[in-house]
Design an enzyme around this catalytic site. Sequence first.
Site, PDB file in Angstrom:
ATOM      1  N   LYS A  11     112.083  61.756  92.036  1.00  0.00           N
ATOM      2  CA  LYS A  11     112.773  61.880  90.753  1.00  0.00           C
ATOM      3  C   LYS A  11     113.779  63.045  90.729  1.00  0.00           C
ATOM      4  CE  LYS A  11     108.989  59.847  88.021  1.00  0.00           C
ATOM      5  NZ  LYS A  11     108.085  60.064  86.850  1.00  0.00           N
ATOM      6  N   PHE A  59     107.775  58.948  74.591  1.00  0.00           N
ATOM      7  CA  PHE A  59     108.577  59.702  75.560  1.00  0.00           C
ATOM      8  C   PHE A  59     109.634  58.835  76.259  1.00  0.00           C
ATOM      9  CE2 PHE A  59     104.548  58.386  77.570  1.00  0.00           C
ATOM     10  CZ  PHE A  59     105.025  57.602  78.611  1.00  0.00           C
ATOM     11  N   ARG A  87      99.372  56.565  95.321  1.00  0.00           N
ATOM     12  CA  ARG A  87      98.938  57.176  94.059  1.00  0.00           C
ATOM     13  C   ARG A  87      98.077  58.424  94.329  1.00  0.00           C
ATOM     14  NH1 ARG A  87     101.433  55.440  89.337  1.00  0.00           N
ATOM     15  NH2 ARG A  87      99.807  56.738  88.466  1.00  0.00           N
ATOM     16  N   THR A  93      99.389  62.068  86.792  1.00  0.00           N
ATOM     17  CA  THR A  93     100.680  62.113  86.074  1.00  0.00           C
ATOM     18  C   THR A  93     101.002  63.523  85.587  1.00  0.00           C
ATOM     19  OG1 THR A  93     100.200  59.867  85.309  1.00  0.00           O
ATOM     20  CG2 THR A  93     101.982  61.049  84.186  1.00  0.00           C
ATOM     21  N   ARG A 104     102.349  66.157  93.120  1.00  0.00           N
ATOM     22  CA  ARG A 104     102.565  66.657  91.763  1.00  0.00           C
ATOM     23  C   ARG A 104     101.938  68.043  91.555  1.00  0.00           C
ATOM     24  NH1 ARG A 104     101.872  60.740  88.844  1.00  0.00           N
ATOM     25  NH2 ARG A 104     104.093  60.293  88.573  1.00  0.00           N
ATOM     26  N   ASN A 114     107.880  65.048  86.833  1.00  0.00           N
ATOM     27  CA  ASN A 114     106.749  65.132  87.743  1.00  0.00           C
ATOM     28  C   ASN A 114     107.034  64.604  89.154  1.00  0.00           C
ATOM     29  OD1 ASN A 114     106.836  62.476  87.089  1.00  0.00           O
ATOM     30  ND2 ASN A 114     104.781  62.348  86.202  1.00  0.00           N
ATOM     31  N   HIS A 117     107.630  58.781  91.340  1.00  0.00           N
ATOM     32  CA  HIS A 117     107.092  57.553  90.737  1.00  0.00           C
ATOM     33  C   HIS A 117     106.420  56.764  91.844  1.00  0.00           C
ATOM     34  CE1 HIS A 117     106.820  53.695  88.673  1.00  0.00           C
ATOM     35  NE2 HIS A 117     107.199  53.177  89.829  1.00  0.00           N
ATOM     36  N   GLU A 128     109.036  46.019  91.354  1.00  0.00           N
ATOM     37  CA  GLU A 128     109.801  47.266  91.440  1.00  0.00           C
ATOM     38  C   GLU A 128     110.576  47.358  92.761  1.00  0.00           C
ATOM     39  OE1 GLU A 128     106.834  49.833  88.512  1.00  0.00           O
ATOM     40  OE2 GLU A 128     107.041  50.441  90.607  1.00  0.00           O
TER      41      GLU A 128
HETATM   42  P1  ADP Z   1     102.684  57.502  86.333  1.00  0.00           P
HETATM   43  O1  ADP Z   1     104.099  57.903  86.728  1.00  0.00           O
HETATM   44  O2  ADP Z   1     101.663  58.473  86.853  1.00  0.00           O
HETATM   45  O3  ADP Z   1     102.357  56.074  86.688  1.00  0.00           O
HETATM   46  P2  ADP Z   1     102.957  56.589  83.571  1.00  0.00           P
HETATM   47  O4  ADP Z   1     103.254  55.238  84.132  1.00  0.00           O
HETATM   48  O5  ADP Z   1     101.906  56.697  82.518  1.00  0.00           O
HETATM   49  O6  ADP Z   1     102.591  57.638  84.727  1.00  0.00           O
HETATM   50  O7  ADP Z   1     104.284  57.204  82.933  1.00  0.00           O
HETATM   51  C1  ADP Z   1     105.538  57.011  83.542  1.00  0.00           C
HETATM   52  C2  ADP Z   1     106.298  58.321  83.513  1.00  0.00           C
HETATM   53  O8  ADP Z   1     106.591  58.674  82.162  1.00  0.00           O
HETATM   54  C3  ADP Z   1     105.540  59.539  84.060  1.00  0.00           C
HETATM   55  O9  ADP Z   1     105.541  59.640  85.467  1.00  0.00           O
HETATM   56  C4  ADP Z   1     106.290  60.674  83.408  1.00  0.00           C
HETATM   57  O10 ADP Z   1     107.537  60.932  84.058  1.00  0.00           O
HETATM   58  C5  ADP Z   1     106.584  60.093  82.034  1.00  0.00           C
HETATM   59  N1  ADP Z   1     105.524  60.473  81.079  1.00  0.00           N
HETATM   60  C6  ADP Z   1     104.246  59.994  80.997  1.00  0.00           C
HETATM   61  N2  ADP Z   1     103.550  60.575  80.022  1.00  0.00           N
HETATM   62  C7  ADP Z   1     104.403  61.462  79.421  1.00  0.00           C
HETATM   63  C8  ADP Z   1     104.284  62.382  78.340  1.00  0.00           C
HETATM   64  N3  ADP Z   1     103.136  62.513  77.669  1.00  0.00           N
HETATM   65  N4  ADP Z   1     105.380  63.135  78.010  1.00  0.00           N
HETATM   66  C9  ADP Z   1     106.537  63.002  78.693  1.00  0.00           C
HETATM   67  N5  ADP Z   1     106.719  62.150  79.721  1.00  0.00           N
HETATM   68  C10 ADP Z   1     105.671  61.396  80.102  1.00  0.00           C
HETATM   69 MG    MG Z   2     103.186  54.310  86.001  1.00  0.00          MG
END
Ligand code: ADP
Ligand code: MG
Length: 140
Positions: A11, A59, A87, A93, A104, A114, A117, A128
């Site tokens: 990212k 978000f 993962r 996350t 992370r 973070n 992805h 994807e």
């Molecule tokens: P992951 O990337 O671990 O699969 P999610 O699919 O839940 O997590 O969320 C997608 C992305 O959205 C996260 O990687 C992060 O960049 C963003 N995100 C998730 N939760 C939040 C939050 N509470 N506040 C801001 N950004 C968030």
């Molecule tokens: Mg996700």
Amino acid sequence: MAIERTLSIIKPDATNRNLTGKINAKFEEAGLRIVAQKRIHLTKEQAGKFYAVHAERPFYDELCEFMASAPVVAQVLEGEGAIAKNREVMGATNPADAEAGTIRAEFAESVGENSVHGSDAPETAAEEISFFFAGIEIVG
Ligand code: ADP
Ligand code: MG
């Protein structure tokens, strides 16, 4: 376990800090092979399409702005159980919850910014991967 492919994105917070090589080293050390990779600058519209599953989350707008704020590195990782393994290497996350040694835990700046992805299931991985890559660009 079966050989799988998963979609990874390095990212903008990580490309801004020149961390592509350090993050790729984590994947390779874990036995994941980078079988496709490209650096691109997404538009906000493209980021919105990629993250459409999160459209109702509070978000979403911030996430799309962030993903379009600087270049990303999209990549296909291949290996045994690659989806779950990636993962694991990524960590939780929220970096505050991520295990020591994960990408992370080491590199993420916040729950939003973070660093990486990773696809979360075989169906989303296939979707994807095809969002970013044509079959001819993936060389195992
Ligand atoms: P992951 O990337 O671990 O699969 P999610 O699919 O839940 O997590 O969320 C997608 C992305 O959205 C996260 O990687 C992060 O960049 C963003 N995100 C998730 N939760 C939040 C939050 N509470 N506040 C801001 N950004 C968030
Ligand atoms: Mg996700």
